[in-house]
Design an enzyme around this catalytic site. Structure first.
Site, PDB file in Angstrom:
ATOM      1  N   HIS A  69      -8.916  -4.130   8.325  1.00 33.41           N
ATOM      2  CA  HIS A  69      -8.624  -2.696   8.255  1.00 33.41           C
ATOM      3  C   HIS A  69      -9.450  -1.890   9.248  1.00 33.41           C
ATOM      4  O   HIS A  69      -9.556  -0.669   9.126  1.00 33.41           O
ATOM      5  CB  HIS A  69      -8.841  -2.156   6.837  1.00 33.41           C
ATOM      6  CG  HIS A  69      -8.273  -3.042   5.767  1.00 33.41           C
ATOM      7  ND1 HIS A  69      -9.052  -3.909   5.021  1.00 33.41           N
ATOM      8  CD2 HIS A  69      -7.002  -3.228   5.351  1.00 33.41           C
ATOM      9  CE1 HIS A  69      -8.286  -4.588   4.173  1.00 33.41           C
ATOM     10  NE2 HIS A  69      -7.038  -4.197   4.352  1.00 33.41           N
TER      11      HIS A  69
HETATM   12 FE1  FES Z   1     -11.099  -3.929   5.019  1.00 36.43          FE
HETATM   13 FE2  FES Z   1     -12.884  -5.163   6.527  1.00 36.43          FE
HETATM   14  S1  FES Z   1     -12.049  -3.197   6.799  1.00 36.43           S
HETATM   15  S2  FES Z   1     -11.876  -5.933   4.785  1.00 36.43           S
END
Ligand code: FES
Length: 128
Positions: free
Chosen positions: A92
């Site tokens: 993410h």
């Molecule tokens: Fe979501 Fe690393 S940003 S697991």
């Protein structure tokens, strides 16, 4: 809870070694001089999870960053960013600086630092 000894011989600056300790991935990154400077420049008190670089690395061996290999957001394994720009999570997009401190979410805490200690020769680190 046996500690493990990891040889650091032959790990060039900029490279990252992966080891498993107690079933967990540990990342041992040999920081370049520029990465160390980057970790120590700027005001860490304004970070989301404020920690100084010296709280995270051994005072005599600041070239070695030792962190658990899991993004604090949801546990993905972070990758080094090109050019010694720290770390980025492939899941993410959380970003971490050259000290493994979060600089962009969704993660809100730094990459965790395991217990570790250097042998006096500086060529071996004990994890655990
Ligand atoms: Fe979501 Fe690393 S940003 S697991």
């Amino acid at each position: 809870n046996e500690p493990i000894d990891v040889s650091l011989a032959g790990i060039a600056a900029g490279q990252t070694l992966r080891r498993i300790w107690q079933g967990k991935l540990i990342l041992i990154h040999h920081r370049t001089p520029e990465e160390i400077v980057a970790a120590r420049t700027g005001d860490h008190s304004t970070l989301v999870d404020p920690q100084s670089d010296s709280e995270r690395v051994a005072p005599d061996y600041p070239q070695w960053l030792v962190v658990q290999g899991y993004c604090p957001h949801a546990g993905c394994v972070p990758n080094t960013r090109p050019g010694g720009q720290g770390w980025i999570c492939p899941c993410h997009g959380s970003e971490f600086d050259t000290s493994g401190r979060v600089t962009r979410g969704p993660a809100t805490t730094n990459l965790a630092v395991p217990e570790f200690a250097f042998h006096p020769d500086g060529l071996t680190v004990r994890i655990g």
